[in-house]
Design a protein around this motif. Structure first.
Motif, PDB file in Angstrom:
ATOM      1  N   SER A  88      30.926 -50.843 -58.479  1.00  0.00           N
ATOM      2  CA  SER A  88      29.667 -51.402 -57.980  1.00  0.00           C
ATOM      3  C   SER A  88      28.446 -50.805 -58.662  1.00  0.00           C
ATOM      4  O   SER A  88      27.357 -51.356 -58.574  1.00  0.00           O
ATOM      5  CB  SER A  88      29.566 -51.190 -56.469  1.00  0.00           C
ATOM      6  OG  SER A  88      29.448 -49.827 -56.179  1.00  0.00           O
ATOM      7  N   LEU A  89      28.608 -49.697 -59.351  1.00  0.00           N
ATOM      8  CA  LEU A  89      27.474 -49.025 -59.980  1.00  0.00           C
ATOM      9  C   LEU A  89      27.100 -49.743 -61.275  1.00  0.00           C
ATOM     10  O   LEU A  89      27.930 -49.931 -62.152  1.00  0.00           O
ATOM     11  CB  LEU A  89      27.817 -47.564 -60.280  1.00  0.00           C
ATOM     12  CG  LEU A  89      26.711 -46.724 -60.896  1.00  0.00           C
ATOM     13  CD1 LEU A  89      25.549 -46.581 -59.927  1.00  0.00           C
ATOM     14  CD2 LEU A  89      27.253 -45.364 -61.288  1.00  0.00           C
ATOM     15  N   GLN A  90      25.853 -50.161 -61.377  1.00  0.00           N
ATOM     16  CA  GLN A  90      25.315 -50.794 -62.579  1.00  0.00           C
ATOM     17  C   GLN A  90      24.338 -49.815 -63.219  1.00  0.00           C
ATOM     18  O   GLN A  90      23.382 -49.383 -62.563  1.00  0.00           O
ATOM     19  CB  GLN A  90      24.582 -52.097 -62.223  1.00  0.00           C
ATOM     20  CG  GLN A  90      25.429 -53.096 -61.464  1.00  0.00           C
ATOM     21  CD  GLN A  90      26.367 -53.854 -62.369  1.00  0.00           C
ATOM     22  OE1 GLN A  90      26.064 -54.067 -63.527  1.00  0.00           O
ATOM     23  NE2 GLN A  90      27.506 -54.249 -61.839  1.00  0.00           N
ATOM     24  N   THR A  91      24.554 -49.468 -64.453  1.00  0.00           N
ATOM     25  CA  THR A  91      23.725 -48.441 -65.098  1.00  0.00           C
ATOM     26  C   THR A  91      22.297 -48.902 -65.349  1.00  0.00           C
ATOM     27  O   THR A  91      21.390 -48.086 -65.436  1.00  0.00           O
ATOM     28  CB  THR A  91      24.348 -47.989 -66.433  1.00  0.00           C
ATOM     29  OG1 THR A  91      24.534 -49.136 -67.265  1.00  0.00           O
ATOM     30  CG2 THR A  91      25.672 -47.289 -66.201  1.00  0.00           C
ATOM     31  N   ASN A  92      22.057 -50.198 -65.452  1.00  0.00           N
ATOM     32  CA  ASN A  92      20.718 -50.689 -65.781  1.00  0.00           C
ATOM     33  C   ASN A  92      19.867 -50.984 -64.540  1.00  0.00           C
ATOM     34  O   ASN A  92      18.812 -51.586 -64.651  1.00  0.00           O
ATOM     35  CB  ASN A  92      20.813 -51.941 -66.651  1.00  0.00           C
ATOM     36  CG  ASN A  92      21.622 -53.047 -65.993  1.00  0.00           C
ATOM     37  OD1 ASN A  92      22.275 -52.824 -64.982  1.00  0.00           O
ATOM     38  ND2 ASN A  92      21.598 -54.226 -66.571  1.00  0.00           N
ATOM     39  N   ARG A  93      20.303 -50.577 -63.372  1.00  0.00           N
ATOM     40  CA  ARG A  93      19.556 -50.831 -62.139  1.00  0.00           C
ATOM     41  C   ARG A  93      18.863 -49.565 -61.650  1.00  0.00           C
ATOM     42  O   ARG A  93      19.388 -48.463 -61.792  1.00  0.00           O
ATOM     43  CB  ARG A  93      20.488 -51.324 -61.032  1.00  0.00           C
ATOM     44  CG  ARG A  93      21.008 -52.698 -61.263  1.00  0.00           C
ATOM     45  CD  ARG A  93      21.817 -53.157 -60.083  1.00  0.00           C
ATOM     46  NE  ARG A  93      22.310 -54.502 -60.301  1.00  0.00           N
ATOM     47  CZ  ARG A  93      23.274 -55.058 -59.604  1.00  0.00           C
ATOM     48  NH1 ARG A  93      23.846 -54.384 -58.625  1.00  0.00           N
ATOM     49  NH2 ARG A  93      23.658 -56.277 -59.863  1.00  0.00           N
ATOM     50  N   LYS A  94      17.729 -49.774 -61.007  1.00  0.00           N
ATOM     51  CA  LYS A  94      17.037 -48.670 -60.338  1.00  0.00           C
ATOM     52  C   LYS A  94      17.324 -48.817 -58.846  1.00  0.00           C
ATOM     53  O   LYS A  94      16.735 -49.645 -58.166  1.00  0.00           O
ATOM     54  CB  LYS A  94      15.530 -48.751 -60.597  1.00  0.00           C
ATOM     55  CG  LYS A  94      14.756 -47.644 -59.931  1.00  0.00           C
ATOM     56  CD  LYS A  94      13.280 -47.775 -60.202  1.00  0.00           C
ATOM     57  CE  LYS A  94      12.509 -46.734 -59.436  1.00  0.00           C
ATOM     58  NZ  LYS A  94      11.071 -46.909 -59.599  1.00  0.00           N
ATOM     59  N   TYR A  95      18.256 -48.018 -58.346  1.00  0.00           N
ATOM     60  CA  TYR A  95      18.693 -48.113 -56.957  1.00  0.00           C
ATOM     61  C   TYR A  95      17.712 -47.404 -56.024  1.00  0.00           C
ATOM     62  O   TYR A  95      17.251 -46.307 -56.331  1.00  0.00           O
ATOM     63  CB  TYR A  95      20.083 -47.494 -56.773  1.00  0.00           C
ATOM     64  CG  TYR A  95      21.196 -48.313 -57.374  1.00  0.00           C
ATOM     65  CD1 TYR A  95      21.747 -49.364 -56.665  1.00  0.00           C
ATOM     66  CD2 TYR A  95      21.700 -48.030 -58.637  1.00  0.00           C
ATOM     67  CE1 TYR A  95      22.770 -50.116 -57.206  1.00  0.00           C
ATOM     68  CE2 TYR A  95      22.718 -48.776 -59.188  1.00  0.00           C
ATOM     69  CZ  TYR A  95      23.255 -49.827 -58.474  1.00  0.00           C
ATOM     70  OH  TYR A  95      24.263 -50.573 -58.999  1.00  0.00           O
ATOM     71  N   HIS A  96      17.420 -48.019 -54.897  1.00  0.00           N
ATOM     72  CA  HIS A  96      16.658 -47.384 -53.831  1.00  0.00           C
ATOM     73  C   HIS A  96      17.607 -46.924 -52.733  1.00  0.00           C
ATOM     74  O   HIS A  96      17.344 -45.949 -52.049  1.00  0.00           O
ATOM     75  CB  HIS A  96      15.594 -48.336 -53.268  1.00  0.00           C
ATOM     76  CG  HIS A  96      14.549 -48.659 -54.288  1.00  0.00           C
ATOM     77  ND1 HIS A  96      13.507 -47.812 -54.580  1.00  0.00           N
ATOM     78  CD2 HIS A  96      14.424 -49.725 -55.109  1.00  0.00           C
ATOM     79  CE1 HIS A  96      12.766 -48.359 -55.530  1.00  0.00           C
ATOM     80  NE2 HIS A  96      13.299 -49.516 -55.871  1.00  0.00           N
ATOM     81  N   LYS A  98      22.025 -46.647 -52.425  1.00  0.00           N
ATOM     82  CA  LYS A  98      23.321 -46.852 -53.081  1.00  0.00           C
ATOM     83  C   LYS A  98      24.399 -46.341 -52.139  1.00  0.00           C
ATOM     84  O   LYS A  98      24.716 -45.154 -52.122  1.00  0.00           O
ATOM     85  CB  LYS A  98      23.383 -46.126 -54.434  1.00  0.00           C
ATOM     86  CG  LYS A  98      24.679 -46.342 -55.166  1.00  0.00           C
ATOM     87  CD  LYS A  98      24.775 -47.767 -55.657  1.00  0.00           C
ATOM     88  CE  LYS A  98      26.042 -48.021 -56.412  1.00  0.00           C
ATOM     89  NZ  LYS A  98      26.956 -48.918 -55.741  1.00  0.00           N
TER      90      LYS A  98
END
Length: 153
Positions: A88-96, A98
């Motif tokens: 589920s982890l996407q490296t190009n996302r800025k998570y608020h 997770k």
């Protein structure tokens, strides 16, 4: 009697408070080759139902969001193994937030009957993995039970 129940409850509650318990749950480096530990979350995932219908064993397992490429199913000597990985982890996302971690799982189930492996069928629908396993009736044998003919009286 009530004190015994209270002591058992206190022992169970104490195990949930230990640091080792929480480290085991959130330890992503834990391998499937590790000895069985009843306090790991992988023992409970995926949740499964196994039932018999029309000379067939049917397994339903919850695998929400899992893609076929990240799933492996095998049977060896009446042990069904389901392995998979949630990514589920996407490296190009800025998570608020997770909360859904990348994780691997392995679940082994002992089947009550031998199956015809060449005729097993699978399907995934709405996050439910279904495995249809015909029972190998030729390998199911009833063992006669004999009683001693002399009755002690």
């Amino acid at each position: 009697m009530e004190i015994d129940k209270l002591k058992k409850w206190m022992d169970a509650a104490h195990s949930f408070q230990s640091e080792d318990f929480w480290n085991n749950i959130f330890d992503s480096k834990q391998t499937s080759a590790a000895p069985f530990n009843p306090q790991t979350i992988s023992d409970f995932f995926p949740k499964c139902d196994l039932f018999e219908e029309d000379n067939m064993l049917i397994l339903e397992a919850e695998v929400p969001g899992l893609e076929r490429d990240h799933l492996n199913i095998s049977i060896q000597q009446q042990v069904l193994t389901i392995k998979g990985e949630f990514k589920s982890l996407q490296t190009n996302r800025k998570y608020h937030i997770k909360e859904r971690a990348n994780r691997k799982f392995k679940k082994e189930l002992i089947l009550p009957y031998p199956t015809v492996c060449q005729q097993i069928k699978t399907d995934i629908k709405n996050g439910i993995l279904m495995i249809f396993m015909p029972i190998n009736l030729e390998e199911v044998e009833d063992i006669p039970i004999t009683f001693n003919s002399t009755d002690p009286e």
